[in-house]
Design a protein around this motif. Sequence first.
Motif, PDB file in Angstrom:
ATOM      1  N   LEU A  43       9.921   2.188  -4.283  1.00 52.96           N
ATOM      2  CA  LEU A  43      10.030   0.923  -5.018  1.00 52.96           C
ATOM      3  C   LEU A  43      11.012   1.042  -6.182  1.00 52.96           C
ATOM      4  CD1 LEU A  43       6.286  -0.209  -5.087  1.00 52.96           C
ATOM      5  CD2 LEU A  43       8.163  -1.339  -3.872  1.00 52.96           C
ATOM      6  N   LYS A  44      10.988   2.163  -6.891  1.00 56.60           N
ATOM      7  CA  LYS A  44      11.904   2.367  -8.019  1.00 56.60           C
ATOM      8  C   LYS A  44      13.355   2.392  -7.553  1.00 56.60           C
ATOM      9  CE  LYS A  44      10.858   5.508 -11.112  1.00 56.60           C
ATOM     10  NZ  LYS A  44      10.364   6.783 -11.698  1.00 56.60           N
ATOM     11  N   GLU A  45      13.583   2.938  -6.360  1.00 54.33           N
ATOM     12  CA  GLU A  45      14.944   2.994  -5.829  1.00 54.33           C
ATOM     13  C   GLU A  45      15.390   1.648  -5.248  1.00 54.33           C
ATOM     14  OE1 GLU A  45      14.901   6.097  -2.963  1.00 54.33           O
ATOM     15  OE2 GLU A  45      14.539   7.703  -4.417  1.00 54.33           O
ATOM     16  N   LYS A  46      14.444   0.909  -4.729  1.00 55.82           N
ATOM     17  CA  LYS A  46      14.758  -0.339  -4.025  1.00 55.82           C
ATOM     18  C   LYS A  46      14.941  -1.524  -4.967  1.00 55.82           C
ATOM     19  CE  LYS A  46      12.920  -3.075  -0.121  1.00 55.82           C
ATOM     20  NZ  LYS A  46      11.813  -3.185   0.866  1.00 55.82           N
ATOM     21  N   TYR A  47      14.227  -1.507  -6.085  1.00 56.13           N
ATOM     22  CA  TYR A  47      14.223  -2.652  -6.981  1.00 56.13           C
ATOM     23  C   TYR A  47      14.510  -2.240  -8.420  1.00 56.13           C
ATOM     24  CZ  TYR A  47      11.627  -4.868  -3.108  1.00 56.13           C
ATOM     25  OH  TYR A  47      11.242  -5.357  -1.879  1.00 56.13           O
ATOM     26  N   ALA A  65      -0.371   6.645   3.280  1.00 61.39           N
ATOM     27  CA  ALA A  65       0.580   6.390   2.198  1.00 61.39           C
ATOM     28  C   ALA A  65       1.394   7.628   1.873  1.00 61.39           C
ATOM     29  CB  ALA A  65      -0.151   5.903   0.952  1.00 61.39           C
ATOM     30  N   LEU A  66       0.799   8.794   2.052  1.00 65.58           N
ATOM     31  CA  LEU A  66       1.472  10.067   1.793  1.00 65.58           C
ATOM     32  C   LEU A  66       2.297  10.519   2.994  1.00 65.58           C
ATOM     33  CD1 LEU A  66       1.644  12.392  -0.330  1.00 65.58           C
ATOM     34  CD2 LEU A  66      -0.290  13.448   0.849  1.00 65.58           C
ATOM     35  N   GLU A  67       1.754  10.329   4.193  1.00 63.75           N
ATOM     36  CA  GLU A  67       2.433  10.787   5.408  1.00 63.75           C
ATOM     37  C   GLU A  67       3.583   9.870   5.816  1.00 63.75           C
ATOM     38  OE1 GLU A  67      -0.253  11.932   8.700  1.00 63.75           O
ATOM     39  OE2 GLU A  67      -1.879  11.441   7.313  1.00 63.75           O
ATOM     40  N   LYS A  68       3.365   8.575   5.708  1.00 63.28           N
ATOM     41  CA  LYS A  68       4.339   7.578   6.159  1.00 63.28           C
ATOM     42  C   LYS A  68       4.551   6.528   5.058  1.00 63.28           C
ATOM     43  CE  LYS A  68       4.724   9.321  10.323  1.00 63.28           C
ATOM     44  NZ  LYS A  68       6.008   9.892  10.798  1.00 63.28           N
ATOM     45  N   PRO A  69       5.111   6.938   3.919  1.00 62.63           N
ATOM     46  CA  PRO A  69       5.217   5.992   2.791  1.00 62.63           C
ATOM     47  C   PRO A  69       6.097   4.788   3.089  1.00 62.63           C
ATOM     48  CG  PRO A  69       6.458   8.013   2.344  1.00 62.63           C
ATOM     49  CD  PRO A  69       5.635   8.271   3.567  1.00 62.63           C
ATOM     50  N   GLY A  70       7.200   4.987   3.822  1.00 59.94           N
ATOM     51  CA  GLY A  70       8.058   3.855   4.141  1.00 59.94           C
ATOM     52  C   GLY A  70       7.358   2.828   5.009  1.00 59.94           C
ATOM     53  N   GLU A  71       6.647   3.320   6.012  1.00 61.41           N
ATOM     54  CA  GLU A  71       5.916   2.418   6.909  1.00 61.41           C
ATOM     55  C   GLU A  71       4.774   1.719   6.178  1.00 61.41           C
ATOM     56  OE1 GLU A  71       6.952   5.394   7.492  1.00 61.41           O
ATOM     57  OE2 GLU A  71       7.636   5.659   9.563  1.00 61.41           O
ATOM     58  N   GLY A 118       6.174  -0.897   3.877  1.00 65.18           N
ATOM     59  CA  GLY A 118       6.602  -2.051   4.663  1.00 65.18           C
ATOM     60  C   GLY A 118       5.437  -2.937   5.062  1.00 65.18           C
ATOM     61  N   ASP A 119       4.323  -2.310   5.429  1.00 62.91           N
ATOM     62  CA  ASP A 119       3.130  -3.076   5.795  1.00 62.91           C
ATOM     63  C   ASP A 119       2.601  -3.865   4.597  1.00 62.91           C
ATOM     64  OD1 ASP A 119       3.442  -1.892   8.234  1.00 62.91           O
ATOM     65  OD2 ASP A 119       1.512  -0.841   8.231  1.00 62.91           O
ATOM     66  N   ILE A 120       2.518  -3.197   3.443  1.00 59.13           N
ATOM     67  CA  ILE A 120       1.986  -3.868   2.254  1.00 59.13           C
ATOM     68  C   ILE A 120       2.888  -5.030   1.856  1.00 59.13           C
ATOM     69  CG2 ILE A 120       1.467  -3.590  -0.206  1.00 59.13           C
ATOM     70  CD1 ILE A 120       0.645  -0.693   0.435  1.00 59.13           C
ATOM     71  N   GLU A 121       4.206  -4.819   1.913  1.00 58.67           N
ATOM     72  CA  GLU A 121       5.134  -5.892   1.556  1.00 58.67           C
ATOM     73  C   GLU A 121       5.030  -7.054   2.537  1.00 58.67           C
ATOM     74  OE1 GLU A 121       8.837  -4.546  -0.877  1.00 58.67           O
ATOM     75  OE2 GLU A 121       8.921  -3.525   1.062  1.00 58.67           O
ATOM     76  N   ASP A 122       4.952  -6.745   3.831  1.00 56.85           N
ATOM     77  CA  ASP A 122       4.830  -7.813   4.824  1.00 56.85           C
ATOM     78  C   ASP A 122       3.517  -8.572   4.664  1.00 56.85           C
ATOM     79  OD1 ASP A 122       7.279  -7.144   5.856  1.00 56.85           O
ATOM     80  OD2 ASP A 122       6.504  -6.133   7.643  1.00 56.85           O
ATOM     81  N   PHE A 123       2.439  -7.833   4.351  1.00 51.13           N
ATOM     82  CA  PHE A 123       1.166  -8.507   4.156  1.00 51.13           C
ATOM     83  C   PHE A 123       1.207  -9.396   2.914  1.00 51.13           C
ATOM     84  CE2 PHE A 123      -3.193  -8.624   2.371  1.00 51.13           C
ATOM     85  CZ  PHE A 123      -3.804  -9.329   3.395  1.00 51.13           C
ATOM     86  N   ALA A 124       1.854  -8.934   1.853  1.00 51.61           N
ATOM     87  CA  ALA A 124       1.968  -9.766   0.645  1.00 51.61           C
ATOM     88  C   ALA A 124       2.705 -11.065   0.955  1.00 51.61           C
ATOM     89  CB  ALA A 124       2.678  -8.990  -0.463  1.00 51.61           C
ATOM     90  N   PHE A 143       0.137   7.789  -3.564  1.00 53.29           N
ATOM     91  CA  PHE A 143       1.019   6.633  -3.616  1.00 53.29           C
ATOM     92  C   PHE A 143       2.309   6.881  -4.386  1.00 53.29           C
ATOM     93  CE2 PHE A 143      -3.093   4.761  -2.602  1.00 53.29           C
ATOM     94  CZ  PHE A 143      -2.747   3.857  -1.617  1.00 53.29           C
ATOM     95  N   LEU A 144       2.495   8.089  -4.929  1.00 51.95           N
ATOM     96  CA  LEU A 144       3.728   8.348  -5.665  1.00 51.95           C
ATOM     97  C   LEU A 144       4.970   8.230  -4.784  1.00 51.95           C
ATOM     98  CD1 LEU A 144       2.800  11.205  -8.177  1.00 51.95           C
ATOM     99  CD2 LEU A 144       2.571   8.719  -8.395  1.00 51.95           C
ATOM    100  N   PRO A 145       4.939   8.662  -3.502  1.00 49.71           N
ATOM    101  CA  PRO A 145       6.128   8.428  -2.664  1.00 49.71           C
ATOM    102  C   PRO A 145       6.467   6.949  -2.513  1.00 49.71           C
ATOM    103  CG  PRO A 145       4.742  10.118  -1.681  1.00 49.71           C
ATOM    104  CD  PRO A 145       3.943   9.522  -2.811  1.00 49.71           C
ATOM    105  N   ILE A 146       5.457   6.086  -2.429  1.00 54.67           N
ATOM    106  CA  ILE A 146       5.715   4.646  -2.343  1.00 54.67           C
ATOM    107  C   ILE A 146       6.311   4.139  -3.651  1.00 54.67           C
ATOM    108  CG2 ILE A 146       4.540   2.402  -2.316  1.00 54.67           C
ATOM    109  CD1 ILE A 146       2.820   3.408  -0.055  1.00 54.67           C
ATOM    110  N   LEU A 147       5.792   4.602  -4.778  1.00 52.35           N
ATOM    111  CA  LEU A 147       6.353   4.193  -6.058  1.00 52.35           C
ATOM    112  C   LEU A 147       7.804   4.639  -6.185  1.00 52.35           C
ATOM    113  CD1 LEU A 147       3.400   4.862  -8.558  1.00 52.35           C
ATOM    114  CD2 LEU A 147       4.045   2.722  -7.431  1.00 52.35           C
TER     115      LEU A 147
END
Length: 403
Positions: A134-138, A376-382, A385-391, A127-131
């Motif tokens: 997030l650090k860059e986006k927010y 999460a490692l292969e397609k972190p952006g996708e 996006g799924d986790i954010e949309d689900f939230a 999950f580090l690519p997702i983190l």
Amino acid sequence: MASTFGELPKDAKSIESFKLSIQDSSLEELQTLLRLSKIGPTTWESSQDDRRYGVTAGWLASAKEHWINRFDWRSCESHINSFPQFIATIDEDGERYDIHFTALFSKKADAVPIIALHGWPGSFLEFLPILSILKEKYTPETLPYHFIVPSLPGYTLSSGPGPTKPLTMPKATLLLDQLMTHNLPFHSGYIASGGDVGSSVARLLAATHSACKGMHINLCFMGQPASIPLSSLTDQERGFVQRGQKFRDTSSAYAMAHGTRPSTIGLALTTSPLALLAWIGEKFLAWSDEDPSLETILESVSLYWFTETMARCLYPYRQTWDKERQGHDAPELYVAKPFGYSLFPREVIAVPRSWAATTGDLSWFRQHDAGGHFAALEKPGEMLGDIEDFARHVRERGVTFGS
């Protein structure tokens, strides 16, 4: 002082900051063992470039040479330590557990707490690519979530089963719920997202713990529902089913070994780093849509090696096999809460949407065009996006978070 993503929420308890630092002696030992480890003889099976029988002798020899001469663990360690990390102490049933997690905390009062759960042979590294995104986006002031990524109990930097009491999935799940509601003060609830073993933990959290308000998974463990004939599926969905059956028939022997002989597997693979690389490296290569980099594989295998994880993380397999050996499967836990399912087509077992819907209130679904087991490692952006949309979907269903 400007706030940071590592600023713990008010009323957090029994949590200490953590920095990963593997001892020089452990690095030297790894180098020595690698140099002394030999590659087995090249056979017809180990020379098949399509890897139909597992990793090739050539790949293992090349990976060994890279691990010895070019891989830089300290660089990996520095990258890991660029994210806030913590150890939470939990006392449960007379035993102490130290649960490691990395996290990005928000300053927003209504931020949605999300616990992201890895599987095997993954780790929090997935999950580090997702983190990073997030650090860059927010900023901490605009981040809509508290994003918590634990090491599952028994995995890498979290303590796990000792020699006197077996660890079980319900116990591991209880510890993670305690992390979210006791050590971290998310009393109004949280969302769980997971893949592989993490999907089972997410389901247990949603089905058995009231604080978990929704479940998002990218692997749904189940067989064919009796109510859904294969003829009702699309050609693509039947392809998913056939792929899953082929995996069970030709690629799942590792799981039986994990479940029936966890002691032997754990002891053997914590004796030789090269054996560990072959065992885990094969899974990263076979289960990903596209081959991950050798650096990515070696980082994960090195973390498993330094923490002796293979001897401590096989309890989910052992528990599952124990139930089957006693003549019954673990019951499917129906989730009567918002349930999201991301389907990545190269997942080892990608079940159709209609199948997954029989296991819960499947109110959010998305199918992707690419991606495999380590989504999460292969397609972190996708995946993000799924986790954010689900939230957002959970909130639209009337669930509120925060003070």
